[in-house]
Design an enzyme around this catalytic site. Structure first.
Site, PDB file in Angstrom:
ATOM      1  N   GLY A  66       5.935 -32.894  24.629  1.00  0.00           N
ATOM      2  CA  GLY A  66       6.296 -34.294  24.887  1.00  0.00           C
ATOM      3  C   GLY A  66       6.616 -34.494  26.366  1.00  0.00           C
ATOM      4  O   GLY A  66       5.993 -33.874  27.228  1.00  0.00           O
ATOM      5  N   GLY A  67       7.632 -35.324  26.656  1.00  0.00           N
ATOM      6  CA  GLY A  67       7.979 -35.646  28.054  1.00  0.00           C
ATOM      7  C   GLY A  67       8.335 -34.414  28.862  1.00  0.00           C
ATOM      8  O   GLY A  67       7.981 -34.313  30.042  1.00  0.00           O
ATOM      9  N   GLU A  87     -16.944 -19.903  40.172  1.00  0.00           N
ATOM     10  CA  GLU A  87     -17.991 -18.972  39.699  1.00  0.00           C
ATOM     11  C   GLU A  87     -19.039 -19.672  38.845  1.00  0.00           C
ATOM     12  O   GLU A  87     -19.453 -19.188  37.801  1.00  0.00           O
ATOM     13  CB  GLU A  87     -17.372 -17.779  38.966  1.00  0.00           C
ATOM     14  CG  GLU A  87     -16.743 -16.832  39.948  1.00  0.00           C
ATOM     15  CD  GLU A  87     -16.454 -15.470  39.401  1.00  0.00           C
ATOM     16  OE1 GLU A  87     -17.190 -14.993  38.527  1.00  0.00           O
ATOM     17  OE2 GLU A  87     -15.487 -14.877  39.880  1.00  0.00           O
ATOM     18  N   GLN A 141       1.303 -31.962  25.184  1.00  0.00           N
ATOM     19  CA  GLN A 141       1.547 -32.958  24.128  1.00  0.00           C
ATOM     20  C   GLN A 141       2.663 -32.487  23.186  1.00  0.00           C
ATOM     21  O   GLN A 141       3.534 -33.265  22.806  1.00  0.00           O
ATOM     22  CB  GLN A 141       0.238 -33.184  23.343  1.00  0.00           C
ATOM     23  CG  GLN A 141       0.234 -34.442  22.512  1.00  0.00           C
ATOM     24  CD  GLN A 141       0.234 -35.706  23.382  1.00  0.00           C
ATOM     25  OE1 GLN A 141      -0.178 -35.675  24.538  1.00  0.00           O
ATOM     26  NE2 GLN A 141       0.719 -36.807  22.835  1.00  0.00           N
ATOM     27  N   THR A 187     -19.726 -19.248  49.158  1.00  0.00           N
ATOM     28  CA  THR A 187     -19.642 -20.717  49.266  1.00  0.00           C
ATOM     29  C   THR A 187     -19.476 -21.193  50.716  1.00  0.00           C
ATOM     30  O   THR A 187     -18.760 -20.571  51.493  1.00  0.00           O
ATOM     31  CB  THR A 187     -18.449 -21.229  48.423  1.00  0.00           C
ATOM     32  OG1 THR A 187     -18.611 -20.753  47.086  1.00  0.00           O
ATOM     33  CG2 THR A 187     -18.375 -22.743  48.412  1.00  0.00           C
ATOM     34  N   ALA A 234     -17.436 -13.798  49.532  1.00  0.00           N
ATOM     35  CA  ALA A 234     -17.677 -15.097  50.176  1.00  0.00           C
ATOM     36  C   ALA A 234     -19.146 -15.477  50.170  1.00  0.00           C
ATOM     37  O   ALA A 234     -19.957 -14.879  50.891  1.00  0.00           O
ATOM     38  CB  ALA A 234     -17.164 -15.054  51.610  1.00  0.00           C
ATOM     39  N   PHE A 272     -13.490 -22.157  50.817  1.00  0.00           N
ATOM     40  CA  PHE A 272     -12.829 -21.933  49.513  1.00  0.00           C
ATOM     41  C   PHE A 272     -12.812 -20.452  49.117  1.00  0.00           C
ATOM     42  O   PHE A 272     -13.088 -20.114  47.957  1.00  0.00           O
ATOM     43  CB  PHE A 272     -13.554 -22.678  48.383  1.00  0.00           C
ATOM     44  CG  PHE A 272     -13.599 -24.173  48.485  1.00  0.00           C
ATOM     45  CD1 PHE A 272     -12.699 -24.877  49.268  1.00  0.00           C
ATOM     46  CD2 PHE A 272     -14.527 -24.901  47.743  1.00  0.00           C
ATOM     47  CE1 PHE A 272     -12.745 -26.264  49.328  1.00  0.00           C
ATOM     48  CE2 PHE A 272     -14.577 -26.281  47.788  1.00  0.00           C
ATOM     49  CZ  PHE A 272     -13.695 -26.971  48.596  1.00  0.00           C
TER      50      PHE A 272
HETATM   51  C1  LIG Z   1      -9.733 -22.530  44.163  1.00  0.00           C
HETATM   52  C2  LIG Z   1     -11.148 -22.109  44.458  1.00  0.00           C
HETATM   53  C3  LIG Z   1     -11.437 -20.771  44.697  1.00  0.00           C
HETATM   54  C4  LIG Z   1     -12.744 -20.373  45.001  1.00  0.00           C
HETATM   55  N1  LIG Z   1     -13.004 -19.054  45.318  1.00  0.00           N
HETATM   56  C5  LIG Z   1     -14.233 -18.735  45.800  1.00  0.00           C
HETATM   57  C6  LIG Z   1     -14.484 -17.411  46.316  1.00  0.00           C
HETATM   58  O1  LIG Z   1     -13.609 -16.527  46.277  1.00  0.00           O
HETATM   59  N2  LIG Z   1     -15.702 -17.150  46.842  1.00  0.00           N
HETATM   60  C7  LIG Z   1     -16.695 -18.086  46.895  1.00  0.00           C
HETATM   61  O2  LIG Z   1     -17.760 -17.779  47.424  1.00  0.00           O
HETATM   62  N3  LIG Z   1     -16.483 -19.339  46.407  1.00  0.00           N
HETATM   63  C8  LIG Z   1     -15.290 -19.674  45.865  1.00  0.00           C
HETATM   64  N4  LIG Z   1     -15.065 -20.952  45.374  1.00  0.00           N
HETATM   65  C9  LIG Z   1     -16.171 -21.916  45.372  1.00  0.00           C
HETATM   66  C10 LIG Z   1     -16.603 -22.329  43.964  1.00  0.00           C
HETATM   67  O3  LIG Z   1     -17.342 -21.312  43.352  1.00  0.00           O
HETATM   68  C11 LIG Z   1     -17.360 -23.671  44.084  1.00  0.00           C
HETATM   69  O4  LIG Z   1     -16.371 -24.647  44.373  1.00  0.00           O
HETATM   70  C12 LIG Z   1     -18.136 -24.028  42.836  1.00  0.00           C
HETATM   71  O5  LIG Z   1     -19.221 -23.172  42.667  1.00  0.00           O
HETATM   72  C13 LIG Z   1     -18.638 -25.472  42.856  1.00  0.00           C
HETATM   73  O6  LIG Z   1     -19.204 -25.813  44.080  1.00  0.00           O
HETATM   74  P1  LIG Z   1     -18.733 -27.170  44.816  1.00  0.00           P
HETATM   75  O7  LIG Z   1     -17.243 -27.149  44.845  1.00  0.00           O
HETATM   76  O8  LIG Z   1     -19.432 -27.268  46.105  1.00  0.00           O
HETATM   77  O9  LIG Z   1     -19.165 -28.332  43.850  1.00  0.00           O
HETATM   78  P2  LIG Z   1     -20.607 -29.056  43.853  1.00  0.00           P
HETATM   79  O10 LIG Z   1     -21.672 -28.041  43.781  1.00  0.00           O
HETATM   80  O11 LIG Z   1     -20.650 -30.044  44.968  1.00  0.00           O
HETATM   81  O12 LIG Z   1     -20.557 -29.831  42.464  1.00  0.00           O
HETATM   82  C14 LIG Z   1     -19.973 -31.124  42.324  1.00  0.00           C
HETATM   83  C15 LIG Z   1     -20.244 -31.611  40.896  1.00  0.00           C
HETATM   84  O13 LIG Z   1     -21.669 -31.712  40.696  1.00  0.00           O
HETATM   85  C16 LIG Z   1     -22.043 -30.945  39.554  1.00  0.00           C
HETATM   86  N5  LIG Z   1     -23.347 -30.326  39.776  1.00  0.00           N
HETATM   87  C17 LIG Z   1     -23.816 -29.745  40.911  1.00  0.00           C
HETATM   88  N6  LIG Z   1     -25.045 -29.264  40.719  1.00  0.00           N
HETATM   89  C18 LIG Z   1     -25.355 -29.503  39.416  1.00  0.00           C
HETATM   90  C19 LIG Z   1     -26.486 -29.229  38.597  1.00  0.00           C
HETATM   91  N7  LIG Z   1     -27.572 -28.613  39.067  1.00  0.00           N
HETATM   92  N8  LIG Z   1     -26.454 -29.642  37.291  1.00  0.00           N
HETATM   93  C20 LIG Z   1     -25.364 -30.278  36.789  1.00  0.00           C
HETATM   94  N9  LIG Z   1     -24.274 -30.561  37.521  1.00  0.00           N
HETATM   95  C21 LIG Z   1     -24.262 -30.175  38.809  1.00  0.00           C
HETATM   96  C22 LIG Z   1     -20.950 -29.877  39.409  1.00  0.00           C
HETATM   97  O14 LIG Z   1     -20.883 -29.383  38.081  1.00  0.00           O
HETATM   98  C23 LIG Z   1     -19.720 -30.653  39.816  1.00  0.00           C
HETATM   99  O15 LIG Z   1     -19.249 -31.385  38.724  1.00  0.00           O
HETATM  100  C24 LIG Z   1     -13.774 -21.361  45.028  1.00  0.00           C
HETATM  101  C25 LIG Z   1     -13.479 -22.693  44.770  1.00  0.00           C
HETATM  102  C26 LIG Z   1     -12.198 -23.091  44.487  1.00  0.00           C
HETATM  103  C27 LIG Z   1     -11.910 -24.549  44.249  1.00  0.00           C
END
Ligand SMILES: Cc1cc2nc3c(=O)[nH]c(=O)nc-3n(C[C@H](O)[C@H](O)[C@H](O)COP(=O)(O)OP(=O)(O)OC[C@H]3O[C@@H](n4cnc5c(N)ncnc54)[C@H](O)[C@@H]3O)c2cc1C
Length: 385
Positions: free
Chosen positions: A339-340, A363, A336, A125, A123, A155
């Site tokens: 198809g349907g 990740e 694709q 995030t 954890a 998450f």
């Molecule tokens: C199903 C699921 C399981 C997960 N499991 C874990 C877990 O076990 N442990 C854990 O710690 N986390 C986990 N996560 C978190 C996950 O790693 C993050 O969701 C991910 O790193 C993206 O962060 P965010 O969702 O806050 O998106 P944001 O950081 O808000 O990004 C939003 C958009 O902005 C873009 N963006 C942001 N910064 C930049 C940049 N500097 N340059 C270019 N584009 C950028 C991103 O590419 C994306 O398109 C999980 C997430 C999901 C959805």
């Protein structure tokens, strides 16, 4: 590519395929539909020593490396990525302990993970810290006999289901992320609870949940490494684990490819199987080529990690980015070809398409990882030596 594998790797891959086909295939659609954690399958994986694969031999494991783990994850993902990620997240939770943990911490936790008795999670995030992990706010205030955690993680895969959580929190908030540390927190620790369980587009058999810490006292010995090492632990973990996301993507894409070939042979239109149409043949040929290329890159990155090389971040990121983009493209093309019917839940490619999307996000999103790859390129004085 099997001829590169050790005998142990061949056996592990074969066993993972058997488990996936015999135990996971019959339940994957139901678990996905009900968004139900695969508790029974986790027990099967424990009983068949699959959790031992990534645990060192001294702690009752099989001593396999990144490639061994990738082989299992790929085979499970070929049938169900939601179940594969529930398995892979256990490795994510304990790799920091394996790499940086004290001898005491390893002895305390690794044998129970190896046997499948305890599941794990990782954890970092938080609601305000996704791609920017430096923005975490969860604190771990040092006290006489340990650290008091306060904050919310978002998450978290295996949230609520795992018994052990590696949690990144600030022991010295003034230093920002350089003041972060990593801890193992046990599920039943007072002050540790679970918040919202997410409803997801794909990998719906996996549990994704909030972790809530309210004055949660963690014993001093549960720190991983030393105070201030939390960011290093996190970055090292992702460098080592990203080939595993690539393996999820390769497995998914392989599953979609196989389903598409089988369907194209059976589906009759204009008096012939649609496989006889060159437009379909070329799609299948491209899908197969992309899957093989992604697999080769993922295995190469996994081998680089296993070699103990220091600078694996770029290669590891490339494997994850390429394979996940391939998974999205191949699963889209699979629909694709169906198809349907491909759009209907009765056929597996609809689920594979939904599952593929997350491999481009977690990740490190593919945008953020492209930044990392470009950063590596800029650092190099001479390229391709
Ligand atoms: C199903 C699921 C399981 C997960 N499991 C874990 C877990 O076990 N442990 C854990 O710690 N986390 C986990 N996560 C978190 C996950 O790693 C993050 O969701 C991910 O790193 C993206 O962060 P965010 O969702 O806050 O998106 P944001 O950081 O808000 O990004 C939003 C958009 O902005 C873009 N963006 C942001 N910064 C930049 C940049 N500097 N340059 C270019 N584009 C950028 C991103 O590419 C994306 O398109 C999980 C997430 C999901 C959805």
């Amino acid at each position: 590519m099997e001829h590169f594998f050790s005998e142990q790797q061949k056996e592990i891959k074969k066993l993972a395929r058997t488990i996936a086909e015999e135990k996971i295939l019959p339940v994957r659609a139901e678990l996905d539909e009900k968004e139900e954690f695969p508790r029974e399958i986790m027990k099967v994986l424990g009983d068949t020593d699959m959790f031992r694969v990534f645990i060192p031999e001294e702690y009752e494991g099989l001593g396999g490396g990144c490639l061994d783990l990738c082989l299992v994850v790929e085979e499970l993902s070929r049938i169900c990525c939601g179940i594969a990620v529930s398995y892979a997240a256990v490795a994510l939770g304990v790799i920091p302990v394996i790499v940086y943990g004290s001898e005491e911490l390893k002895r305390k936790y690794l044998p129970d993970v190896a046997s499948g008795k305890k599941l794990a999670a990782f954890a970092v995030t938080e609601p305000t810290a996704g791609s920017d992990v430096t923005a975490i706010k969860t604190t771990a205030r040092p006290e006489n006999d340990g650290y008091v955690l306060n904050g919310t993680k978002q998450f978290i895969t295996n949230g609520g289901e795992a018994e052990l959580y590696t949690v990144i929190a600030l022991t010295n908030p003034k230093k920002g992320i350089r003041g972060a540390s990593a801890f193992v927190v046990e599920k039943d620790t007072p002050g540790f609870s679970f918040g919202r369980k997410e409803k997801k587009l794909g990998i719906r058999a996996s549990a994704t949940r909030e972790l809530v810490f309210e004055d949660c006292l963690v014993p001093e010995e549960n720190i991983i490494g030393k105070e201030g090492m939390g960011f290093i632990v996190t970055m090292n973990l992702f460098d080592n684990s990203r080939p595993g996301i690539g393996a999820q993507a390769v497995g998914l894409a392989q599953g979609a490819l196989e389903a598409s070939v089988a369907y194209a042979r059976e589906r009759i239109q204009f008096g012939h199987p649609i496989f006889s149409l060159q437009a379909v043949q070329h799609m299948l040929a491209d899908m197969a080529t992309h899957v093989e290329a992604a697999r080769a890159l993922v295995y190469a990155a996994a081998r680089t990690v296993d070699s103990g090389a220091k600078d694996v971040g770029g290669e590891s990121a490339m494997a994850k980015v390429f394979a996940s983009d391939v998974a999205m493209k191949v699963t889209t093309d699979a629909i694709q070809i169906f198809g349907g019917l491909g759009y209907m839940r009765d056929y597996p490619v609809e689920k594979m398409f939904r599952d593929a999307k997350i491999t481009q996000i977690y990740e490190g999103t593919n945008q953020v990882l492209r930044n990392a790859i470009a950063f590596e390129l800029r650092k190099k004085k001479r390229m391709w030596d």
